[in-house]
Write a protein that holds these residues in place. Structure first.
Motif, PDB file in Angstrom:
ATOM      1  N   LEU A   2      16.167  -1.059  -6.350  1.00  0.00           N
ATOM      2  CA  LEU A   2      16.846  -1.600  -4.732  1.00  0.00           C
ATOM      3  C   LEU A   2      16.466  -0.188  -3.625  1.00  0.00           C
ATOM      4  O   LEU A   2      16.228  -0.641  -2.581  1.00  0.00           O
ATOM      5  N   ASN A   3      15.834   0.944  -3.659  1.00  0.00           N
ATOM      6  CA  ASN A   3      16.078   1.832  -2.657  1.00  0.00           C
ATOM      7  C   ASN A   3      14.330   1.560  -2.477  1.00  0.00           C
ATOM      8  O   ASN A   3      13.612   1.312  -1.261  1.00  0.00           O
ATOM      9  N   SER A   4      13.404   0.932  -4.000  1.00  0.00           N
ATOM     10  CA  SER A   4      11.869   0.808  -3.264  1.00  0.00           C
ATOM     11  C   SER A   4      11.876  -0.481  -2.374  1.00  0.00           C
ATOM     12  O   SER A   4      10.651  -0.735  -1.332  1.00  0.00           O
ATOM     13  N   PHE A   5      12.786  -1.124  -2.827  1.00  0.00           N
ATOM     14  CA  PHE A   5      12.366  -2.722  -2.347  1.00  0.00           C
ATOM     15  C   PHE A   5      12.767  -2.271  -0.745  1.00  0.00           C
ATOM     16  O   PHE A   5      12.334  -2.892   0.234  1.00  0.00           O
ATOM     17  N   ILE A   6      13.943  -1.450   0.008  1.00  0.00           N
ATOM     18  CA  ILE A   6      14.367  -1.332   1.329  1.00  0.00           C
ATOM     19  C   ILE A   6      13.171  -0.696   1.698  1.00  0.00           C
ATOM     20  O   ILE A   6      13.199  -1.216   2.864  1.00  0.00           O
ATOM     21  N   SER A   7      12.607   0.280   1.267  1.00  0.00           N
ATOM     22  CA  SER A   7      11.289   0.618   2.124  1.00  0.00           C
ATOM     23  C   SER A   7      10.295  -0.333   1.880  1.00  0.00           C
ATOM     24  O   SER A   7       9.722  -0.303   3.210  1.00  0.00           O
ATOM     25  N   PHE A   8      10.141  -1.297   1.481  1.00  0.00           N
ATOM     26  CA  PHE A   8       9.026  -2.448   1.426  1.00  0.00           C
ATOM     27  C   PHE A   8       9.912  -3.320   2.444  1.00  0.00           C
ATOM     28  O   PHE A   8       8.834  -3.581   2.818  1.00  0.00           O
ATOM     29  N   LYS A  27       0.493  -0.903   0.367  1.00  0.00           N
ATOM     30  CA  LYS A  27       0.160   0.131  -0.028  1.00  0.00           C
ATOM     31  C   LYS A  27       0.608   1.036  -0.026  1.00  0.00           C
ATOM     32  O   LYS A  27       0.376   2.651  -0.067  1.00  0.00           O
ATOM     33  N   THR A  28       2.018   1.624   0.362  1.00  0.00           N
ATOM     34  CA  THR A  28       3.203   1.952   0.054  1.00  0.00           C
ATOM     35  C   THR A  28       2.776   2.853  -1.095  1.00  0.00           C
ATOM     36  O   THR A  28       2.008   2.236  -2.200  1.00  0.00           O
ATOM     37  N   ARG A  29       3.467   3.985  -1.812  1.00  0.00           N
ATOM     38  CA  ARG A  29       2.932   5.003  -2.799  1.00  0.00           C
ATOM     39  C   ARG A  29       4.046   4.767  -3.331  1.00  0.00           C
ATOM     40  O   ARG A  29       3.820   5.183  -4.783  1.00  0.00           O
ATOM     41  N   SER A  30       5.300   4.096  -2.843  1.00  0.00           N
ATOM     42  CA  SER A  30       6.417   3.524  -4.170  1.00  0.00           C
ATOM     43  C   SER A  30       5.866   2.203  -5.104  1.00  0.00           C
ATOM     44  O   SER A  30       5.440   1.211  -5.364  1.00  0.00           O
ATOM     45  N   LYS A  31       6.048   3.318  -6.373  1.00  0.00           N
ATOM     46  CA  LYS A  31       5.517   2.946  -7.862  1.00  0.00           C
ATOM     47  C   LYS A  31       7.565   1.746  -8.319  1.00  0.00           C
ATOM     48  O   LYS A  31       8.148   2.680  -7.413  1.00  0.00           O
TER      49      LYS A  31
END
Length: 545
Positions: A78-84, A62-66
């Protein structure tokens, strides 16, 4: 069907037919949902994840990161994956990163700062295969990276004084590069790396630095095939032992080393050996050599070594030797078995030409990048068994060719970028010559009267001139490009060829006269390709039936 970022919709439809869908595919669905821009698909996946997933995976989704639609920005992914992962501790970061085709992680300052704040994320990198670290990390961060079992290649650069013992637990590590000027020792666990195939150690020599002690346990790494040491002040390494399967060994810019490990003489699977810029090395091992598979040898910038025994330079399978120009070669009166040599050192060439009795089986010789033949007193005619000669980038090399016709077994001559001015008349006596290939020799005037009566492959490019005589020349294949011929009529009148590719300059190239009428045996011409005026061949179908 394997996940493919280029066929998201196809993959999505496929997994819907699989057993255990959707429970077994929640993170694959997660990927598709974050990459696709199809709203219907996104809504469907959101329902699957909400119904079958944990609270944590739902929070991450549900985070806004696409993710980039084409999955081609590794740093953003990679940055998105870390936030996930911060939302879902079970998020398989490394495995999903690999599914997108990214097996390498480069740890820069930005990534390091994130990981130092959240070190627990590192364990989710399991799945990556290559890790590059070129900055100083906190000890606990480096230690955690060394717990990732899937890593096959690891590069570390920085001011580390020690490495974590956990590095020995990298059971799949095949390649390790260390560039660590302050490293004090290798961890004991290093020799537990049983899958290690390639290792290089760079220590960056510093004045006043204590010599580095190499543990004498490299022979325990039984899969190691490449080992290189760079820029290091090492303690005595003369007793070092190496695994019997080692194929490449290099010593570069090593300070204080006076002797090379004597064990190298028995490495019968060694293929490449380099000893470069080791100023204090005063001798090479004198024991009997068993380097039967060595084919590349580099012995350069060794100022304490003034003479090298010929047994080191003409091993059974040697192909390339790089040697300092001022080094003398001692003649051990050994009869060598070499059938092929590649030479780019004038001392080596002198030795071979001056001692032909030591090379009775030499059939193929390649000579490259030699510019001063002032010390050479004899030519290639010394090598009676020679069948093939190839030369590249030679200057002032006339002495090599003066009596080439005495090499009666020659079948192949290739000359590229050499300033040779002419070939000897006795070349015509070599009946075995099958291939003559000359290119980019702008000073060469080639006389057909000096050629054998029959040559299978005749390829001439970029010479000064081809002078046709009265001698009939027969060839199977001829390629002429940028070759001035002053008397084309005479040339064609003494030329029998089956396949001709023709692109010449100079002479009578713009005349309107058909040349095929002068061929002595025009019926032999089976294939013709011409770049230039068609006038030369306007009646080719009339004469060449």
């Amino acid at each position: 069907m394997e996940f493919n970022k280029n066929y998201l919709s196809t993959y999505y439809k496929h997994i819907q037919t699989e057993d255990n869908f959707p429970e077994a595919f929640l993170y694959e669905l997660f990927l598709v949902g974050k990459m696709t821009r199809d709203k219907e698909t996104i809504n469907e996946i959101a329902e699957y994840i909400e119904k079958y997933g944990t609270v944590e995976i739902n929070a991450a989704f549900k985070t806004r990161s696409k993710l980039p639609e084409k999955g081609d920005d590794s740093e953003k992914i990679l940055n998105s994956f870390i936030s996930f992962t911060l939302k879902d501790p079970l998020f398989p970061l490394g495995k999903l990163y690999a599914k997108l085709g990214f097996l390498q992680v480069f740890v820069n300052e930005t990534l390091a700062e994130k990981l130092e704040e959240q070190p627990e994320v590192i364990q989710r990198f399991e799945g990556i295969e290559k890790l590059i670290i070129e900055i100083d990390l906190q000890d606990n961060i480096l230690e955690k990276f060394c717990n990732i079992k899937t890593i096959k290649s690891l590069e570390i650069e920085g001011s580390y004084q020690k490495l974590p013992e956990t590095i020995g637990g990298l059971e799949n590590l095949e390649k390790l590069e260390l560039d660590l000027e302050h490293l004090q020792q290798l961890p004991i666990s290093f020799f537990n790396l049983k899958s290690l195939k390639e290792f290089s150690l760079t220590l960056s020599i510093k004045e006043g630095k204590q010599p580095f002690a190499l543990p004498n346990r490299f022979h325990k790494l039984t899969k190691l095939v490449e080992l290189n040491f760079y820029d290091a002040a090492l303690e005595d390494i003369s007793e070092l032992l190496f695994p019997e399967n080692i194929k490449e060994l290099g010593f570069y810019r090593l300070k204080n080393i006076k002797k090379i490990p004597k064990s190298i003489v028995s490495l019968n699977k060694l293929e490449k050996l380099s000893i470069f810029d080791c100023a204090d090395v005063a001798e090479l091992p004198s024991e009997e050599l068993m380097l039967d598979n060595l084919w590349i040898l580099r012995l350069q910038k060794l100022p304490q070594i003034h003479c090298i025994e010929d047994k080191y330079l003409f091993l059974p399978n040697i192909r390339s030797v790089r040697l300092d120009e001022n080094v003398q070669i001692s003649n051990g009166n050994t009869v060598f078995e070499n059938t092929e040599l590649s030479i780019s050192n004038i001392s080596l060439l002198e030795y071979v030409l001056n001692h032909p009795e030591n090379f009775p089986k030499l059939k193929k010789l390649k000579v490259t990048e030699l510019y001063d033949f002032s010390s050479v007193t004899v030519g290639l005619e010394q090598l009676k068994s020679l069948e093939s000669i190839e030369v590249f980038q030679l200057k002032n090399s006339e002495i090599l060719w003066r009596h080439l016709g005495k090499c009666s077994q020659l079948s192949h001559i290739k000359i590229v970028h050499a300033d040779v001015k002419t070939l000897p008349e006795d070349l015509r006596n070599i009946e075995s010559l099958a291939v003559l290939e000359i290119s980019d020799c702008s000073n060469l005037v080639l006389y057909t009267n000096s050629l054998p009566a029959r040559i299978n492959d005749f390829k001439i490019m970029g010479i000064k001139e081809l002078v046709s005589g009265k001698r009939l020349i027969r060839t199977e294949r001829t390629y002429l490009d940028s070759v001035p011929i002053q008397d084309l009529k005479n040339f064609f009148g003494h030329f029998v060829v089956s396949k001709l590719l023709w692109s010449i300059t100079g002479g009578e190239q713009f005349s309107e006269e058909d040349l095929t009428q002068y061929l002595p045996e025009p019926e032999k011409l089976k294939e013709l390709k011409s770049y230039g005026t068609t006038a030369h061949f306007q009646d080719v179908l009339k004469y060449c039936t």
